[in-house]
Scaffold this active site. Structure first.
Site, PDB file in Angstrom:
ATOM      1  N   LYS A  83      70.882  39.599  23.870  1.00 25.68           N
ATOM      2  CA  LYS A  83      69.470  40.004  23.882  1.00 25.68           C
ATOM      3  C   LYS A  83      69.074  40.442  25.277  1.00 25.68           C
ATOM      4  O   LYS A  83      69.261  39.692  26.249  1.00 25.68           O
ATOM      5  CB  LYS A  83      68.629  38.784  23.541  1.00 25.68           C
ATOM      6  CG  LYS A  83      67.772  38.881  22.309  1.00 25.68           C
ATOM      7  CD  LYS A  83      67.063  37.541  22.189  1.00 25.68           C
ATOM      8  CE  LYS A  83      66.055  37.530  21.107  1.00 25.68           C
ATOM      9  NZ  LYS A  83      65.315  36.275  21.087  1.00 25.68           N
TER      10      LYS A  83
HETATM   11  C1  E4P Z   1      62.695  36.233  18.473  1.00 23.36           C
HETATM   12  O1  E4P Z   1      63.785  36.599  18.775  1.00 23.36           O
HETATM   13  C2  E4P Z   1      61.868  35.328  19.274  1.00 23.36           C
HETATM   14  O2  E4P Z   1      62.686  34.255  19.683  1.00 23.36           O
HETATM   15  C3  E4P Z   1      60.719  34.698  18.532  1.00 23.36           C
HETATM   16  O3  E4P Z   1      60.554  35.233  17.250  1.00 23.36           O
HETATM   17  C4  E4P Z   1      59.472  34.553  19.322  1.00 23.36           C
HETATM   18  O4  E4P Z   1      58.487  33.913  18.530  1.00 23.36           O
HETATM   19  P1  E4P Z   1      57.130  33.342  19.150  1.00 23.36           P
HETATM   20  O5  E4P Z   1      56.220  34.493  19.454  1.00 23.36           O
HETATM   21  O6  E4P Z   1      56.576  32.462  18.064  1.00 23.36           O
HETATM   22  O7  E4P Z   1      57.518  32.583  20.384  1.00 23.36           O
END
Ligand code: E4P
Length: 255
Positions: A83
């Site tokens: 990522k």
């Molecule tokens: C995705 O890859 C992220 O880890 C995640 O969906 C972030 O979610 P949040 O906005 O609830 O922290």
């Protein structure tokens, strides 16, 4: 649409993958890894032993640092997807890493243009954050629809991963908007199966079964352990004695 868990908790992942059998990937981020209380590498490797498609996030900011970190994370396990953030440095690093065959997830996407950039550098996944857009009074699901439409129009193969989902409606709306993947917290996934009429129906069927059994007759065809289901209509059952199955071979010999 594939269902991913947004967690680094091994117990939750085991439940989703092995017990429920519906989870085909996991997304993590530094916040979730910190919650799990293990170092990044150890935890990601453990998750990769349970499921494929595990997004693990870089924390570097500069292109060259991201490339070094991305290569290191990719070397941990074949199930890893690296990522990188939606920045110019992140995109430039993504291009180099993708060129080396590393699967890239460009995260923190909030516009169609950002999604187009992710596709241009060869990202395997782009992650638009639905909940965080809703939080600031913008329509997160609309963004998913728009990215899916733009990608279709342009023949892009980058997968749209609907992220930052906060409730079951976000999940169904992501599917209707055409997302390839939805990632969600364990609690949200747990809620997907729930409906009061389902619970009520299961209880009623079980109660009827128990009542019939207590009255001394089988509640349903084949309800007794080991019995073969009797698929004949009620009328046939009153007209014909139950057919006794001939052992195999005997039947063939008669025919
Ligand atoms: C995705 O890859 C992220 O880890 C995640 O969906 C972030 O979610 P949040 O906005 O609830 O922290």
């Amino acid at each position: 649409m594939q269902l991913f868990l947004d967690t680094a908790d091994l117990e939750e992942i085991h439940t989703g993958v092995e017990q429920w059998g519906v989870v085909s990937g996991v997304t993590t981020n530094p916040t979730l890894i910190a919650k799990a209380g293990q170092d990044h590498e150890t935890q990601v490797k453990r998750i990769c032993e349970i499921v494929g498609n595990v997004s693990a996030e870089c924390v570097s900011e500069k292109k060259d640092d991201l490339i070094v970190e991305g290569r290191r994370i990719a070397s941990w396990h074949e199930n890893v997807i690296v990522k990188v953030p939606m920045t110019w440095d992140g995109l430039a690093a993504a291009k180099v890493l993708a060129g080396e065959g590393v699967r890239i997830n460009v995260t923190l996407c909030f516009t169609v243009n950002q999604a187009l950039l992710a596709a241009t550098v060869g990202a395997y996944i782009v992650s638009p954050f639905v909940g965080r857009l809703d939080d600031i009074n913008q329509d997160g699901i609309q963004l998913i629809s728009d990215i899916v439409a733009a990608y279709r129009e342009q023949g892009v193969t980058t997968k749209v991963l609907s992220a930052s989902l906060r409730n079951p409606i976000h999940v169904q709306d992501s599917a209707l908007a055409g997302a390839d993947i939805a990632t969600m917290p364990f609690k949200v996934m747990e809620s997907l199966v729930t409906h009061p009429l389902t619970d009520q129906g299961v209880s009623r069927f079980l109660a009827d079964y128990e009542r019939a059994r207590a009255a001394g007759r089988p509640a349903a065809a084949g309800a007794d352990a080991g019995a073969k289901p009797d698929l004949r209509s009620d009328y046939r059952k009153t007209q014909e004695p139950k057919a006794v199955e001939a052992p195999q071979g005997q039947a063939a010999a008669k025919a």
